[in-house]
Design a protein around this motif. Structure first.
Motif, mmCIF file in Angstrom:
data_model
loop_
_atom_site.group_PDB
_atom_site.id
_atom_site.type_symbol
_atom_site.label_atom_id
_atom_site.label_comp_id
_atom_site.label_asym_id
_atom_site.label_seq_id
_atom_site.Cartn_x
_atom_site.Cartn_y
_atom_site.Cartn_z
ATOM 1 N N THR A 48 -12.830 -0.680 -4.779
ATOM 2 C CA THR A 48 -14.030 -0.727 -5.631
ATOM 3 C C THR A 48 -15.063 -1.740 -5.132
ATOM 4 N N GLY A 49 -16.274 -1.585 -5.666
ATOM 5 C CA GLY A 49 -17.326 -2.549 -5.369
ATOM 6 C C GLY A 49 -17.006 -3.910 -5.965
ATOM 7 N N ASN A 73 -16.971 -7.217 -3.658
ATOM 8 C CA ASN A 73 -17.735 -8.441 -3.964
ATOM 9 C C ASN A 73 -16.795 -9.634 -4.073
ATOM 10 N N GLU A 103 -18.672 -7.691 -14.096
ATOM 11 C CA GLU A 103 -17.416 -7.837 -13.353
ATOM 12 C C GLU A 103 -16.415 -8.709 -14.111
ATOM 13 N N GLU A 155 -28.501 -9.131 -4.812
ATOM 14 C CA GLU A 155 -28.085 -7.741 -5.068
ATOM 15 C C GLU A 155 -29.188 -6.793 -4.589
ATOM 16 N N ASP A 197 -24.680 -8.185 -2.358
ATOM 17 C CA ASP A 197 -24.023 -7.086 -3.057
ATOM 18 C C ASP A 197 -24.832 -5.849 -2.697
ATOM 19 N N ARG A 202 -25.667 -0.492 -3.337
ATOM 20 C CA ARG A 202 -26.685 0.546 -3.077
ATOM 21 C C ARG A 202 -27.623 0.115 -1.944
ATOM 22 N N CYS A 262 -20.869 0.146 -1.142
ATOM 23 C CA CYS A 262 -20.087 1.165 -1.856
ATOM 24 C C CYS A 262 -20.309 2.537 -1.227
ATOM 25 N N SER A 314 -18.980 5.132 -2.981
ATOM 26 C CA SER A 314 -18.745 5.999 -4.144
ATOM 27 C C SER A 314 -19.945 6.083 -5.089
ATOM 28 N N LYS A 315 -21.089 5.544 -4.652
ATOM 29 C CA LYS A 315 -22.280 5.649 -5.511
ATOM 30 C C LYS A 315 -23.184 6.719 -4.896
ATOM 31 N N SER A 333 -15.073 1.174 -1.290
ATOM 32 C CA SER A 333 -16.105 0.220 -0.912
ATOM 33 C C SER A 333 -15.615 -0.527 0.325
HETATM 34 C C1 LIG Z 1 -24.753 -3.498 -7.866
HETATM 35 C C2 LIG Z 1 -23.321 -3.134 -8.081
HETATM 36 N N1 LIG Z 1 -22.372 -3.884 -7.506
HETATM 37 C C3 LIG Z 1 -21.072 -3.611 -7.659
HETATM 38 C C4 LIG Z 1 -20.657 -2.534 -8.414
HETATM 39 C C5 LIG Z 1 -19.187 -2.306 -8.620
HETATM 40 O O1 LIG Z 1 -18.712 -1.121 -8.082
HETATM 41 P P1 LIG Z 1 -17.361 -0.456 -8.629
HETATM 42 O O2 LIG Z 1 -17.693 0.242 -9.876
HETATM 43 O O3 LIG Z 1 -16.953 0.448 -7.498
HETATM 44 O O4 LIG Z 1 -16.383 -1.553 -8.825
HETATM 45 C C6 LIG Z 1 -21.598 -1.728 -9.034
HETATM 46 C C7 LIG Z 1 -21.177 -0.575 -9.861
HETATM 47 O O5 LIG Z 1 -21.945 0.121 -10.461
HETATM 48 C C8 LIG Z 1 -22.975 -2.036 -8.866
HETATM 49 O O6 LIG Z 1 -23.940 -1.321 -9.482
#
Ligand SMILES: Cc1ncc(COP(=O)(O)O)c(C=O)c1O
Length: 345
Positions: free
Chosen positions: A69-70, A74, A100, A147, A180, A183, A208, A210-211, A219
């Protein structure tokens, strides 16, 4: 647009809640099917290794780690920069703080120093002002987090000049920079900035798959090669050691090869959506990438009424909606969604 068969019969659903809701395309599923795999905890999955090498190369990094995951990307990247009891600067609306679950504080003992900023972007002046020296009386700053694009800021983008200015300040104060980049692909497509230029201003980056890129899971944390073994250990400690993860890495490789340039369509759809909402009298903010924020008096009520009409949007605050365009949303879907929202808002 997907078809839902429910009590009301087959009806189109437009899902704008997030760009994470995409389903793998048939071609991506074929890539998954063909993936060569091995046990990644033994370091034996060739497709995971290929994905990590590919992402590292795209950004000019020497090491990368594929994670579920993101949030984990991070977390692991930042923990390679910050020891427990150290301080990180971030904007107050950063994903690491808003979404988070205090993971950095809980698992990492990391303190954050924040400020509210327009569209979530820290200015070079913000960073200079927030940096504290290490002294007997102040903890001192170790790193800054940026970010790009910014989720709560409505997909706002840091220009490369802006990032370079912050990098210069960070260097002058000997602090690290984490991006971060969940995107960052959208930022790259919106600005034309080469990915390697983002790589050149950061010590660590999370990205990521998966977005907007449409992979089902995954990720990547980009980091210093000498910290990779520690990052692998941390991933395992967090329960993220995975076995034949090449199944997922194959989807990521496919996404990188086929789904980056097409993000421009998502951006165009977001602009169309915002313009249609504005023409209908709604207060939609102009999008920079694939996220449209709309100010409404009662966001949860509007989101619920829209859902009844098969248009799904996120209530992003008491008076704020978030609409995200993605691979599974067409121009026609955006027009339909705008029409429904104009009716129910
Ligand atoms: C800017 C940002 N960072 C990190 C994440 C975390 O990603 P994940 O949902 O895969 O943990 C998201 C998730 O939407 C995000 O928008």
């Amino acid at each position: 647009m997907t078809e839902l068969s429910g009590i009301a019969g087959r009806q189109p659903v437009v899902d704008l809640r997030s760009d994470t809701v995409t389903k793998p395309t048939p071609a991506m599923r074929a890539a998954i099917l063909d993936a060569e795999v091995g046990d990644d905890v033994y370091g034996e999955d060739p497709t995971v290794a290929a994905l990590e090498a590919k992402v590292a190369d795209l950004f000019g990094f020497e090491a990368a780690l594929f994670v579920p995951t993101g949030v984990m990307a991070n977390h692991i990247a930042l923990r390679t920069l910050l020891r427990p009891g150290s301080e990180l600067i971030a904007d107050a609306d950063a994903h690491i703080l808003a979404h988070e679950d205090a993971g950095l504080a809980w698992h990492g003992g990391i303190q954050t120093r924040t400020t509210l900023t327009p569209e979530g972007l820290l200015s070079p002046d913000d960073v200079s002002r927030l940096i504290r020296p290490h002294s007997p009386h102040t903890l001192g700053t170790t790193a800054v987090e940026l970010e790009n694009t910014h989720n709560r800021g409505g997909g706002s983008v840091y220009s490369i000049e802006h990032l370079r200015a912050i990098r210069e300040i960070a260097d002058a104060h000997r602090i690290s920079v984490h991006i971060d980049g969940a995107r960052i692909w959208n930022a790259h497509v919106a600005t034309g900035t080469p990915l390697r230029e983002y790589g050149a201003v950061a010590d660590t980056i999370s990205v990521c798959l998966s977005k907007g890129l449409g992979a089902p899971v995954g990720s990547v944390a980009l980091l210093a090669p000498e910290r990779r073994a520690e990052a692998v250990l941390m991933r395992h400690r967090l329960g993220g050691g995975w076995r034949q993860a090449g199944i997922l890495a194959a989807a990521g490789i496919y996404a990188l090869d086929h789904h980056i340039a097409r993000l421009a369509e998502d951006h165009a759809n977001a602009r169309l959506l915002a313009a249609s909402l504005q023409s209908a009298g709604l207060s939609a903010r102009a999008p920079q990438t694939n996220i449209v924020l709309v100010d409404v008096p009662d966001a949860p009520a509007v989101a619920a009424r829209a859902a009844e009409q098969n248009v799904r949007v996120s209530a992003f605050g008491p008076a704020l909606l978030r609409l995200v365009t993605h691979l599974d949303v067409t121009e026609k879907d955006c027009l339909l969604a705008a029409e429904v929202l104009a009716r129910v808002a």
